[in-house]
Design a protein around this motif. Structure first.
Motif, short mmCIF file in Angstrom:
data_model
loop_
_atom_site.label_atom_id
_atom_site.label_comp_id
_atom_site.label_asym_id
_atom_site.label_seq_id
_atom_site.Cartn_x
_atom_site.Cartn_y
_atom_site.Cartn_z
N VAL A 59 0.91 -1.09 0.09
CA VAL A 59 0.15 -0.05 -0.01
C VAL A 59 1.00 1.32 0.03
CG1 VAL A 59 -1.58 1.28 1.24
CG2 VAL A 59 -1.70 -1.27 0.93
N GLY A 125 -8.67 -6.56 0.38
CA GLY A 125 -8.31 -5.65 1.20
C GLY A 125 -7.16 -4.77 0.43
N ALA A 129 -6.89 -1.34 -1.14
CA ALA A 129 -6.16 -0.16 -0.44
C ALA A 129 -5.02 0.30 -1.28
CB ALA A 129 -5.66 -0.90 0.72
#
Length: 154
Positions: A59, A125, A129
């Protein structure tokens, strides 16, 4: 008509295949990979748990890459120092720092160990993200370039 020899067409070597470009990517990749290795070696997740270090690495790498590429693109041509930064830092450091292969192995391991919800959540996720972080990096770079008055293109 006389037969005459046609000279071969010479194409310039693409910029990304030039020795300097390859050296920038290789050196940057060595730095990024080393940083990732040290971070992942410092915190090893328990079996069946989310590998947070890889998540944070991917991320933050997406954020930094979005910011870097936007800033470079909005401040001028992809030549000279900008190209060197894109290749050395973007492709090299951040390409070595982020890791899709480790992410894929970790998702596979979680799913294979019966941690279906954890593996699926980790996969979704990370992708969501990462996309959001890249978009935030892009927006931040646009704002910073505009605020500094260095924007080359609208």
């Amino acid at each position: 008509m006389a037969d005459r020899e046609i000279p071969p067409v010479r194409h310039p070597r693409p910029a990304y295949l030039r020795p300097r470009s390859l050296a920038l990517v290789g050196a940057g990749g060595a730095v990024g990979t080393t940083v990732r290795y040290l971070l992942e070696a410092a915190v090893i997740p328990a079996p069946g748990h989310v590998p947070w270090v890889t998540f944070v690495i991917n991320v933050t790498g997406a954020f930094l890459l979005g910011a870097l590429l936007t800033a470079l693109a909005r401040t001028g041509e992809d030549t000279g120092a900008r190209r060197a930064a894109r290749l050395g830092v973007g492709t090299g450091v951040l390409g070595g720092y982020t890791t899709y292969s480790t992410f894929a192995v970790e998702v596979h391991s979680l799913l294979g160990a019966g941690s279906t919800w954890t593996g699926t959540g980790y996969a979704a996720g990370t992708v969501l993200a990462g996309a959001a972080a890249a978009a935030l990096g892009l927006l931040l770079a646009r704002w910073l370039v505009r605020a500094r008055g260095g924007e080359a293109a609208p």
